[in-house]
Design a protein around this motif. Structure first.
Motif, short mmCIF file in Angstrom:
data_model
loop_
_atom_site.label_atom_id
_atom_site.label_comp_id
_atom_site.label_asym_id
_atom_site.label_seq_id
_atom_site.Cartn_x
_atom_site.Cartn_y
_atom_site.Cartn_z
N VAL A 167 5.10 16.26 12.86
CA VAL A 167 4.93 15.63 11.55
C VAL A 167 3.74 14.69 11.67
O VAL A 167 3.69 13.86 12.59
CB VAL A 167 6.19 14.85 11.13
N TYR A 168 2.80 14.83 10.75
CA TYR A 168 1.59 14.02 10.77
C TYR A 168 1.69 12.92 9.72
O TYR A 168 2.04 13.17 8.56
CB TYR A 168 0.36 14.90 10.51
N TYR A 169 1.37 11.70 10.15
CA TYR A 169 1.45 10.53 9.30
C TYR A 169 0.09 9.86 9.18
O TYR A 169 -0.63 9.73 10.18
CB TYR A 169 2.41 9.50 9.88
N CYS A 170 -0.27 9.41 7.99
CA CYS A 170 -1.43 8.54 7.87
C CYS A 170 -0.94 7.10 7.78
O CYS A 170 0.20 6.83 7.38
CB CYS A 170 -2.32 8.92 6.69
N ALA A 171 -1.81 6.19 8.18
CA ALA A 171 -1.43 4.78 8.26
C ALA A 171 -2.61 3.90 7.87
O ALA A 171 -3.78 4.29 8.03
CB ALA A 171 -0.96 4.45 9.67
N HIS A 172 -2.29 2.70 7.38
CA HIS A 172 -3.28 1.76 6.85
C HIS A 172 -3.18 0.44 7.60
O HIS A 172 -2.07 -0.06 7.88
CB HIS A 172 -2.98 1.55 5.36
N ARG A 173 -4.34 -0.12 7.91
CA ARG A 173 -4.41 -1.42 8.59
C ARG A 173 -5.48 -2.25 7.90
O ARG A 173 -6.66 -1.86 7.91
CB ARG A 173 -4.75 -1.24 10.06
N GLY A 228 2.57 6.64 5.40
CA GLY A 228 2.99 7.66 4.47
C GLY A 228 4.31 8.28 4.91
O GLY A 228 4.87 7.91 5.94
N GLN A 229 4.78 9.23 4.12
CA GLN A 229 6.07 9.86 4.39
C GLN A 229 5.95 10.98 5.43
O GLN A 229 6.97 11.44 5.95
CB GLN A 229 6.67 10.42 3.10
N ARG A 250 -6.37 21.22 6.65
CA ARG A 250 -6.98 19.96 6.25
C ARG A 250 -5.91 19.10 5.58
O ARG A 250 -5.28 19.54 4.61
CB ARG A 250 -8.13 20.20 5.28
N LEU A 251 -5.72 17.92 6.12
CA LEU A 251 -4.70 17.01 5.60
C LEU A 251 -5.37 15.87 4.85
O LEU A 251 -6.07 15.06 5.45
CB LEU A 251 -3.85 16.43 6.73
N PRO A 252 -5.16 15.76 3.53
CA PRO A 252 -5.62 14.58 2.80
C PRO A 252 -4.53 13.51 2.79
O PRO A 252 -3.34 13.83 2.85
CB PRO A 252 -5.86 15.10 1.37
N CYS A 253 -4.95 12.26 2.69
CA CYS A 253 -4.01 11.15 2.52
C CYS A 253 -4.60 10.21 1.47
O CYS A 253 -5.67 9.64 1.69
CB CYS A 253 -3.79 10.41 3.83
N ALA A 254 -3.91 10.07 0.37
CA ALA A 254 -4.37 9.23 -0.73
C ALA A 254 -3.71 7.87 -0.66
O ALA A 254 -2.48 7.78 -0.54
CB ALA A 254 -4.07 9.89 -2.07
N ALA A 255 -4.51 6.82 -0.75
CA ALA A 255 -4.01 5.44 -0.70
C ALA A 255 -4.09 4.82 -2.09
O ALA A 255 -5.05 5.05 -2.83
CB ALA A 255 -4.82 4.62 0.28
N VAL A 286 0.85 -1.19 0.00
CA VAL A 286 0.00 0.00 0.00
C VAL A 286 0.89 1.23 0.00
O VAL A 286 1.84 1.32 0.78
CB VAL A 286 -0.91 0.00 1.24
N GLN A 287 0.55 2.16 -0.85
CA GLN A 287 1.26 3.44 -0.86
C GLN A 287 0.34 4.52 -0.33
O GLN A 287 -0.83 4.61 -0.72
CB GLN A 287 1.72 3.81 -2.28
N LEU A 288 0.88 5.34 0.56
CA LEU A 288 0.12 6.42 1.17
C LEU A 288 0.87 7.73 0.95
O LEU A 288 2.08 7.80 1.18
CB LEU A 288 -0.06 6.18 2.67
N VAL A 289 0.13 8.76 0.54
CA VAL A 289 0.74 10.06 0.31
C VAL A 289 -0.07 11.13 1.02
O VAL A 289 -1.23 11.36 0.67
CB VAL A 289 0.84 10.38 -1.20
N GLU A 290 0.55 11.76 2.02
CA GLU A 290 -0.10 12.86 2.73
C GLU A 290 0.25 14.19 2.08
O GLU A 290 1.28 14.32 1.43
CB GLU A 290 0.35 12.92 4.20
N SER A 291 -0.60 15.16 2.30
CA SER A 291 -0.34 16.53 1.86
C SER A 291 -1.11 17.48 2.75
O SER A 291 -1.80 17.04 3.68
CB SER A 291 -0.74 16.71 0.39
N GLY A 292 -0.96 18.78 2.50
CA GLY A 292 -1.77 19.76 3.21
C GLY A 292 -1.12 20.38 4.42
O GLY A 292 -1.72 21.27 5.05
N GLY A 293 0.06 19.92 4.80
CA GLY A 293 0.72 20.52 5.95
C GLY A 293 1.21 21.92 5.66
O GLY A 293 1.17 22.39 4.52
N GLY A 294 1.65 22.60 6.71
CA GLY A 294 2.16 23.96 6.54
C GLY A 294 2.27 24.69 7.85
O GLY A 294 2.16 24.10 8.92
N LEU A 295 2.46 26.01 7.74
CA LEU A 295 2.58 26.88 8.90
C LEU A 295 1.26 27.63 9.09
O LEU A 295 0.73 28.22 8.15
CB LEU A 295 3.72 27.87 8.69
#
Length: 124
Positions: free
Chosen positions: A93-99, A115-116, A19-24, A2-11
């Motif tokens: 650092v925020y991470y998404c995870a899959h189970r 995700g990274q 709002r942080l999306p994570c695409a699987a 499974v590949q996970l890609v987070e985005s949406g972070g910042g200052l």
């Protein structure tokens, strides 16, 4: 795999929102749990929120309850973390995870794919 890609972070300033999306992608399985965790410098990775496949059940860490909302769009294989009323202590650092499957756990070791990570910084 499974590949996970987070985005949406910042200052963002305290009191603001992100709002942080994570695409699987890849072999996500027919049903699976998605979670969000975070890790601040010098600290262990900690649970933030988790959502079941149907989206009918969500669980939150006490520190974010009432401020953060986890949701998912299964058609897009994407999970979201809406963060409101942000505080400086949310900086991490925020991470998404899959189970795979439907058993809810809130420990990092219960999730097999990660995700990274995306950096969230909240200024006071």
């Amino acid at each position: 795999q499974v590949q996970l890609v987070e985005s949406g972070g910042g200052l963002v300033q305290a009191g603001g929102s992100l709002r942080l999306p994570c695409a699987a992608s890849g072999r996500t399985f027919s049903s699976y749990i998605m979670g969000w965790f975070r890790q601040a410098p010098g600290k262990e990775r900690e649970f933030v929120a988790v959502i079941t496949w149907s989206g009918g059940s969500t669980y939150y860490a006490d520190s974010v309850k009432g401020r953060f909302t986890i949701s998912r769009d299964n058609a897009k294989n994407t999970v979201y973390l809406q963060m409101n009323s942000l505080k400086p202590e949310d900086t991490a650092v925020y991470y998404c995870a899959h189970r795979p499957g439907g058993v809810v756990v809130t420990t990092p070791r219960g999730f097999g794919s990660w995700g990274q990570g995306t950096q969230v910084t909240v200024s006071s």
